[in-house]
Design an enzyme around this catalytic site. Structure first.
Site, PDB file in Angstrom:
ATOM      1  CD  GLU A  73      -2.457   1.382   2.687  1.00 18.21           C
ATOM      2  OE1 GLU A  73      -2.027   0.729   3.668  1.00 18.21           O
ATOM      3  OE2 GLU A  73      -3.438   2.129   2.743  1.00 18.21           O
ATOM      4  CB  VAL A  85       7.749  18.150 -14.611  1.00 14.50           C
ATOM      5  CG1 VAL A  85       7.172  17.809 -15.986  1.00 14.50           C
ATOM      6  CG2 VAL A  85       6.638  18.611 -13.710  1.00 14.50           C
ATOM      7  N   GLY A  87      11.305  13.487 -14.357  1.00 13.93           N
ATOM      8  CA  GLY A  87      11.452  12.041 -14.426  1.00 13.93           C
ATOM      9  C   GLY A  87      11.753  11.362 -13.096  1.00 13.93           C
ATOM     10  CE1 TYR A  88      16.145  13.362 -11.045  1.00 14.00           C
ATOM     11  CE2 TYR A  88      15.093  15.427 -10.418  1.00 14.00           C
ATOM     12  CZ  TYR A  88      16.184  14.742 -10.925  1.00 14.00           C
ATOM     13  OH  TYR A  88      17.299  15.421 -11.322  1.00 14.00           O
ATOM     14  N   GLY A 118      -3.154  11.161 -12.914  1.00 16.27           N
ATOM     15  CA  GLY A 118      -2.453  11.011 -14.201  1.00 16.27           C
ATOM     16  C   GLY A 118      -1.093  10.352 -14.030  1.00 16.27           C
TER      17      GLY A 118
HETATM   18  N1  ACO Z   1      -0.847  14.376 -14.033  1.00 16.38           N
HETATM   19  C1  ACO Z   1      -0.617  13.708 -15.201  1.00 16.38           C
HETATM   20  N2  ACO Z   1       0.574  13.180 -15.538  1.00 16.38           N
HETATM   21  C2  ACO Z   1       1.591  13.389 -14.691  1.00 16.38           C
HETATM   22  C3  ACO Z   1       1.452  14.106 -13.484  1.00 16.38           C
HETATM   23  C4  ACO Z   1       0.168  14.592 -13.151  1.00 16.38           C
HETATM   24  N3  ACO Z   1      -0.059  15.237 -12.043  1.00 16.38           N
HETATM   25  N4  ACO Z   1       2.656  14.155 -12.863  1.00 16.38           N
HETATM   26  C5  ACO Z   1       3.506  13.488 -13.664  1.00 16.38           C
HETATM   27  N5  ACO Z   1       2.866  13.041 -14.748  1.00 16.38           N
HETATM   28  C6  ACO Z   1       3.408  12.239 -15.820  1.00 16.38           C
HETATM   29  C7  ACO Z   1       4.554  12.950 -16.527  1.00 16.38           C
HETATM   30  O1  ACO Z   1       4.093  13.697 -17.634  1.00 16.38           O
HETATM   31  C8  ACO Z   1       5.423  11.790 -16.952  1.00 16.38           C
HETATM   32  O2  ACO Z   1       4.920  11.201 -18.123  1.00 16.38           O
HETATM   33  P1  ACO Z   1       5.906  10.871 -19.363  1.00 16.38           P
HETATM   34  O3  ACO Z   1       6.836   9.823 -18.820  1.00 16.38           O
HETATM   35  O4  ACO Z   1       5.003  10.361 -20.418  1.00 16.38           O
HETATM   36  O5  ACO Z   1       6.590  12.143 -19.680  1.00 16.38           O
HETATM   37  C9  ACO Z   1       5.212  10.766 -15.831  1.00 16.38           C
HETATM   38  O6  ACO Z   1       3.963  11.084 -15.225  1.00 16.38           O
HETATM   39  C10 ACO Z   1       6.276  10.844 -14.772  1.00 16.38           C
HETATM   40  O7  ACO Z   1       6.629  12.177 -14.516  1.00 16.38           O
HETATM   41  P2  ACO Z   1       7.803  12.549 -13.522  1.00 16.38           P
HETATM   42  O8  ACO Z   1       8.529  13.767 -14.039  1.00 16.38           O
HETATM   43  O9  ACO Z   1       8.635  11.353 -13.266  1.00 16.38           O
HETATM   44  O10 ACO Z   1       6.968  12.921 -12.231  1.00 16.38           O
HETATM   45  P3  ACO Z   1       7.415  13.871 -11.036  1.00 16.38           P
HETATM   46  O11 ACO Z   1       8.857  13.718 -10.739  1.00 16.38           O
HETATM   47  O12 ACO Z   1       6.924  15.239 -11.280  1.00 16.38           O
HETATM   48  O13 ACO Z   1       6.595  13.215  -9.825  1.00 16.38           O
HETATM   49  C11 ACO Z   1       4.579  13.436  -8.538  1.00 16.38           C
HETATM   50  C12 ACO Z   1       5.181  13.074  -9.906  1.00 16.38           C
HETATM   51  C13 ACO Z   1       5.173  12.520  -7.483  1.00 16.38           C
HETATM   52  C14 ACO Z   1       3.068  13.219  -8.606  1.00 16.38           C
HETATM   53  C15 ACO Z   1       4.941  14.904  -8.244  1.00 16.38           C
HETATM   54  O14 ACO Z   1       4.344  15.733  -9.210  1.00 16.38           O
HETATM   55  C16 ACO Z   1       4.496  15.385  -6.875  1.00 16.38           C
HETATM   56  O15 ACO Z   1       5.214  15.236  -5.898  1.00 16.38           O
HETATM   57  N6  ACO Z   1       3.311  16.006  -6.785  1.00 16.38           N
HETATM   58  C17 ACO Z   1       2.822  16.596  -5.552  1.00 16.38           C
HETATM   59  C18 ACO Z   1       2.499  15.539  -4.517  1.00 16.38           C
HETATM   60  C19 ACO Z   1       1.458  14.554  -4.997  1.00 16.38           C
HETATM   61  O16 ACO Z   1       0.448  14.915  -5.574  1.00 16.38           O
HETATM   62  N7  ACO Z   1       1.734  13.270  -4.705  1.00 16.38           N
HETATM   63  C20 ACO Z   1       0.807  12.184  -4.951  1.00 16.38           C
HETATM   64  C21 ACO Z   1      -0.295  12.248  -3.967  1.00 16.38           C
HETATM   65  S1  ACO Z   1      -1.204  10.742  -3.809  1.00 16.38           S
HETATM   66  C22 ACO Z   1      -0.244   9.767  -2.772  1.00 16.38           C
HETATM   67  O17 ACO Z   1       0.758  10.203  -2.268  1.00 16.38           O
HETATM   68  C23 ACO Z   1      -0.705   8.362  -2.498  1.00 16.38           C
END
Ligand code: ACO
Length: 161
Positions: A73, A85, A87-88, A118
């Protein structure tokens, strides 16, 4: 850049990592009560995958493995705002899936925030729950306002390639 598996095992360097990680979760998940984040991040049943840059955490995933039920989980997942954004988030999720294969977990469950649906969908999570309900019901914590999603982890896919 390094990816580490960290648990609260009393090791001071792990504690330091987890202190940083809970701050990232606190900043990125403002709707989550801070005490709740602290409790789960330091809970010994929870494990964290931590991504570091120059030794400092920039993101992570905290999850709880249910070994007998063969799933995990995901409680929290976040990347610091100035590192998003790039790739991390994908690296963290792929590493988590490799750990799942090693630990013989076939699925992950999570409650995704609307904004993050997403991201989880990109990584194979669906709202359609395929695991039999008796395997996860009473284990996965129900969150108001989140969307329950599930991901199957294929045991032979090299997610880190
Ligand atoms: N909506 C749609 N697509 C997304 C989103 C989003 N919010 N965020 C990332 N992606 C896509 C990217 O476009 C990418 O796609 P691609 O490989 O086709 O280019 C893929 O997902 C991975 O993107 P990364 O750059 O690796 O993602 P990032 O490093 O930005 O991490 C994360 C994503 C963890 C959601 C980050 O944006 C974040 O910390 N957000 C704020 C906290 C959050 O919302 N966390 C999740 C809450 S739910 C939970 O914790 C259970």
């Amino acid at each position: 850049m390094r990816i580490l598996e960290v648990t609260n095992n009393g090791d001071p360097s792990n504690m330091e990592m987890l202190i940083h990680l809970k701050e990232i979760f606190h900043q990125q998940l403002p709707k989550m009560p801070k005490e709740y984040i602290v409790r789960l991040v330091f809970d010994r049943k929870h494990h964290s995958i931590v991504l570091t840059k120059k030794g400092v955490p920039i993101g992570g995933i905290t999850y709880r493995p249910f070994v007998e039920q063969k799933f995990g989980e995901i409680a929290f997942c976040a990347v610091a705002s100035n590192s998003q954004v790039q790739g991390y988030g994908s690296r963290l999720m792929n590493e988590l899936k490799m750990v799942a294969i090693r630990e013989d977990l076939s699925h992950f469950h999570t409650y995704a925030d609307n904004y993050a649906i997403g991201y989880f969908a990109k990584h194979g999570f669906t709202k359609n729950l395929t695991m039999s309900r008796d395997r996860w019901f009473n284990y996965v914590k129900d969150y108001d306002g989140g969307t329950h999603m599930e991901c199957y982890v294929h045991p032979t896919v090299p997610y880190m390639k």
